[in-house]
Scaffold this motif. Structure first.
Motif, PDB file in Angstrom:
ATOM      1  N   VAL A  68       3.076  -7.381  12.245  1.00 38.06           N
ATOM      2  CA  VAL A  68       3.088  -6.289  11.277  1.00 38.06           C
ATOM      3  C   VAL A  68       4.421  -6.282  10.539  1.00 38.06           C
ATOM      4  O   VAL A  68       5.389  -6.878  10.991  1.00 38.06           O
ATOM      5  CB  VAL A  68       2.858  -4.920  11.964  1.00 38.06           C
ATOM      6  N   ASP A  69       4.434  -5.612   9.390  1.00 31.31           N
ATOM      7  CA  ASP A  69       5.604  -5.388   8.543  1.00 31.31           C
ATOM      8  C   ASP A  69       6.813  -6.265   8.859  1.00 31.31           C
ATOM      9  O   ASP A  69       7.529  -6.042   9.829  1.00 31.31           O
ATOM     10  CB  ASP A  69       6.026  -3.922   8.627  1.00 31.31           C
ATOM     11  N   GLY A  70       7.040  -7.250   8.030  1.00 33.16           N
ATOM     12  CA  GLY A  70       8.149  -8.172   8.258  1.00 33.16           C
ATOM     13  C   GLY A  70       7.824  -9.140   9.374  1.00 33.16           C
ATOM     14  O   GLY A  70       6.759  -9.736   9.409  1.00 33.16           O
ATOM     15  N   LEU A 123       1.586   1.451   9.236  1.00 33.68           N
ATOM     16  CA  LEU A 123       2.071   0.174   8.730  1.00 33.68           C
ATOM     17  C   LEU A 123       1.630  -0.086   7.304  1.00 33.68           C
ATOM     18  O   LEU A 123       0.713   0.562   6.783  1.00 33.68           O
ATOM     19  CB  LEU A 123       1.607  -0.964   9.643  1.00 33.68           C
ATOM     20  N   SER A 124       2.316  -1.044   6.675  1.00 35.30           N
ATOM     21  CA  SER A 124       1.937  -1.526   5.348  1.00 35.30           C
ATOM     22  C   SER A 124       1.226  -2.871   5.432  1.00 35.30           C
ATOM     23  O   SER A 124       0.265  -3.121   4.700  1.00 35.30           O
ATOM     24  CB  SER A 124       3.177  -1.679   4.453  1.00 35.30           C
ATOM     25  N   ILE A 125       1.730  -3.742   6.304  1.00 33.14           N
ATOM     26  CA  ILE A 125       1.248  -5.119   6.366  1.00 33.14           C
ATOM     27  C   ILE A 125       0.765  -5.453   7.775  1.00 33.14           C
ATOM     28  O   ILE A 125       1.440  -5.158   8.757  1.00 33.14           O
ATOM     29  CB  ILE A 125       2.359  -6.121   5.989  1.00 33.14           C
ATOM     30  N   THR A 216      -2.557  -9.488  -2.829  1.00 30.58           N
ATOM     31  CA  THR A 216      -1.666  -9.868  -1.746  1.00 30.58           C
ATOM     32  C   THR A 216      -1.393 -11.364  -1.810  1.00 30.58           C
ATOM     33  O   THR A 216      -1.904 -12.079  -2.674  1.00 30.58           O
ATOM     34  CB  THR A 216      -2.249  -9.464  -0.377  1.00 30.58           C
ATOM     35  N   ASP A 236      -2.623  -4.701   3.513  1.00 35.38           N
ATOM     36  CA  ASP A 236      -1.487  -4.727   2.599  1.00 35.38           C
ATOM     37  C   ASP A 236      -1.549  -3.508   1.698  1.00 35.38           C
ATOM     38  O   ASP A 236      -2.392  -3.421   0.811  1.00 35.38           O
ATOM     39  CB  ASP A 236      -1.497  -6.002   1.757  1.00 35.38           C
ATOM     40  N   SER A 238       1.478  -2.579   0.313  1.00 38.94           N
ATOM     41  CA  SER A 238       2.874  -2.697  -0.102  1.00 38.94           C
ATOM     42  C   SER A 238       3.024  -3.566  -1.345  1.00 38.94           C
ATOM     43  O   SER A 238       3.491  -3.092  -2.381  1.00 38.94           O
ATOM     44  CB  SER A 238       3.694  -3.275   1.058  1.00 38.94           C
ATOM     45  N   GLY A 243       4.309   1.162  -2.530  1.00 40.05           N
ATOM     46  CA  GLY A 243       3.855   0.978  -1.165  1.00 40.05           C
ATOM     47  C   GLY A 243       3.957   2.220  -0.293  1.00 40.05           C
ATOM     48  O   GLY A 243       4.802   3.089  -0.510  1.00 40.05           O
ATOM     49  N   LYS A 245       2.983   3.383   4.108  1.00 40.41           N
ATOM     50  CA  LYS A 245       2.501   3.005   5.427  1.00 40.41           C
ATOM     51  C   LYS A 245       1.320   3.908   5.779  1.00 40.41           C
ATOM     52  O   LYS A 245       1.376   5.121   5.559  1.00 40.41           O
ATOM     53  CB  LYS A 245       3.606   3.146   6.479  1.00 40.41           C
TER      54      LYS A 245
END
Length: 558
Positions: A68-70, A123-125, A216, A236, A238, A243, A245
């Motif tokens: 997730v995210d990063g 979360l975003s991703i 994305t 996604d 973001s 973006g 979460k």
């Protein structure tokens, strides 16, 4: 250089004689899965040593992982076969956040995968991905592009001008965003070479957040190592938008999708993708909610009597005030109405939804309102909405530039993802209504200068009011723009103080980012009988940022 442990080597020797799908534990945090065609060694986070066609398709690259995210990647603490039939095994790798499943058939090069949430944060991703041997995987493919990945050697003398964006010595740019595309337009993406291909095939996009305009990343060259990167971004909210979460319900499923290996043939991957769409929903998934499905149909007619031909229809959250691009906690469906305004969506998960319809240009390209309605889907039933009336204003059009479709479609330089095209837009431009074409307008404004719209009108009465509607396909700060009428009357401003930035323009987006809609009333006394000029004047310039245009319409309010 990555080396295989003695335990893994011994296990690999044993599995070389195995028949059919298997899971074999090597150490407490190392397992081998596969079948007679392929196998991979899964560690606590990374899966490496992908044996296919007699060699390792990962090599020195990082391999397969999810997170997730990063780079908050999943850490697996156990693995087990949760379902074992005569046709397949379902292997679940468990982490504290959720379980990643691999469904392995005996004669399939690849595996079906899905993820079940246990404790994901807002979360975003969320994504899975392969980082593969660049010597084997030299090309990238998605809906819009089938191109050779940039040679890694070119990065050596290329400065990084922003995140994962480089300028080569010849002045051209390359960025990981070049291969981005619209999530709901694609059914398979991958990396491939002369002999080997690795693909992600999605039979449905229901587990992808957002509406038709959600974009994305897909594939790219990893700038630090040269790895060929095959991304599977299934959540996604973001990239290419403002973006946020979003919370994720326990038990939510992303997938199943198919990770597919072949000899590098795009046509074979396309054929396989068609097969997967035809067999969806998958019978192997043992989940009651997944198999509880119905359908929806209806017919949209504008209040002025026109059919809502080509309208973009989105089935999303019950709260339709949430921006469609960042709806991301549930399951989502999209389609387009036909020429009569009729639409239908099959295989919709049971539940409550909010329906939003919007213009996608074409014959209803003058419509800037949206239609909304609550919808309930029940198992094995069709939610027949019947005839739906979409209210539109009955104003008198003075002029319009571009269709309302929340995209920069039709304007010059709108198209594929390419970095830096804002700099090719002119600083000054004159658009004469009745003479100029849509393509005389550019997809984005960025440089200091004025874009003037010359038009003729006469007021229907002294007390009449005109309505200027400005629809933006995106906005990246800190560009500032002021709208003037006839050189001295300020109509409105577009600045970072009023609009939150989205990254579409500076991340190679030339079609859309986050849609914004602004309206301004103009008194008849401020307009002249005959020639008038509306000026869209950029008074603050920011490199690669600016205004991404959708449509401008001026009307007399009826």
């Amino acid at each position: 250089m990555r080396t295989t442990s003695l335990f893994a080597a011994l296990a690999a020797a044993k599995t070389a004689l195995a028949k059919g799908p298997f899971l074999q534990q090597v150490t407490p945090t190392q397992w081998i899965i596969g079948n007679d065609l392929w196998n991979v060694t899964q560690g606590a986070t990374y899966a490496t040593n992908l044996q296919y066609q007699g060699s390792d398709a990962v090599g020195k690259a990082q391999g397969h992982y999810a997170g997730v995210d990063g780079e908050a990647n999943l850490v697996y603490t156990s693995a087990k076969i949760v379902s074992n039939s005569q046709d397949y095994i379902d292997v679940a790798f468990s982490s504290s956040l959720g379980d990643l499943h691999w469904v392995i058939y005996p004669d399939l090069a690849g595996a079906y995968q899905y993820f079940v949430n246990k404790a994901l944060p807002d979360l975003s991703i969320f994504r899975t991905l392969w980082r593969l041997d660049p010597a084997l995987f030299t090309y990238g493919f998605n809906t819009n592009k089938n191109e050779k990945l940039p040679d890694f050697s070119l990065y050596a003398n290329a400065p990084e001008i922003q995140d994962e964006t480089f300028q080569f010595p010849d002045g051209s740019y390359v960025t990981k965003y070049d291969f981005a595309n619209y999530v709901r337009e694609r059914d398979f993406v991958g990396v491939f070479g002369d002999q080997t291909g690795s693909w992600y095939i999605h039979p449905t996009n229901e587990y992808q957040p957002g509406n038709h305009l959600s974009q994305t990343l897909t594939v790219h060259r990893e700038s630090a190592t040269g790895d060929a990167v095959q991304l599977n971004v299934v959540q996604d909210t973001s990239h290419f938008r403002v973006g946020v979460k979003t919370p994720q319900p326990v038990g939510k499923i992303w997938g199943p999708w198919l990770w597919y290996l072949n000899n590098g043939s795009v046509s074979d991957a396309r054929t396989r993708a068609a097969h997967e769409r035809a067999t969806f929903p998958y019978s192997f998934l043992n989940n009651t909610a997944y198999h509880s499905r119905g359908s929806i149909k209806g017919k949209l007619t504008l209040s002025d009597g026109r059919p809502a031909a080509g309208a973009a229809v989105f089935l999303g959250d019950t709260d339709t005030s949430i921006r469609p691009l960042v709806q991301g906690s549930n399951y989502y469906y999209t389609t387009f109405a036909d020429a009569s305004g009729s639409f239908s969506i099959p295989n919709v998960r049971s539940g409550s939804y909010g329906l939003i319809a919007a213009s996608n240009g074409g014959v209803i390209g003058d419509v800037y309102t949206n239609f909304t309605s609550p919808v309930t889907i029940s198992k094995d039933k069709t939610a027949d909405l019947g005839s739906l009336t979409w209210t539109v204003p009955l104003n008198e059009k003075i002029f319009q530039i571009g269709d309302f479709d929340k995209k920069a479609t039709g304007f010059t330089n709108s198209g594929l993802h390419v970095h830096g095209l804002t700099e090719k837009s002119p600083a000054n431009l004159t658009y004469t209504v009745g003479v100029s074409k849509t393509s005389d307008w550019y997809y984005a404004s960025s440089k200091l200068g004025s874009w003037d719209v010359v038009f003729n009108t006469s007021a229907p009465s002294k007390t009449a009011k005109a309505l200027l509607s400005v629809s933006l396909a995106g906005y990246s700060q800190s560009t500032s723009l002021t709208i003037y009428l006839n050189g001295n009357k300020t109509i409105g401003t577009i600045t970072k103080d009023a609009l939150t930035s989205d990254p579409a323009l500076y991340r190679s987006g030339t079609i859309s980012g986050e849609w914004r809609f602004l309206q301004y009333e103009i008194a008849a006394s401020d307009l002249k009988a005959g020639k008038n000029v509306l000026s869209f004047t950029t008074d603050r310039y920011t490199l690669w940022r600016g205004i991404l245009w959708d449509s401008i319409i001026l009307e007399w309010i009826v």
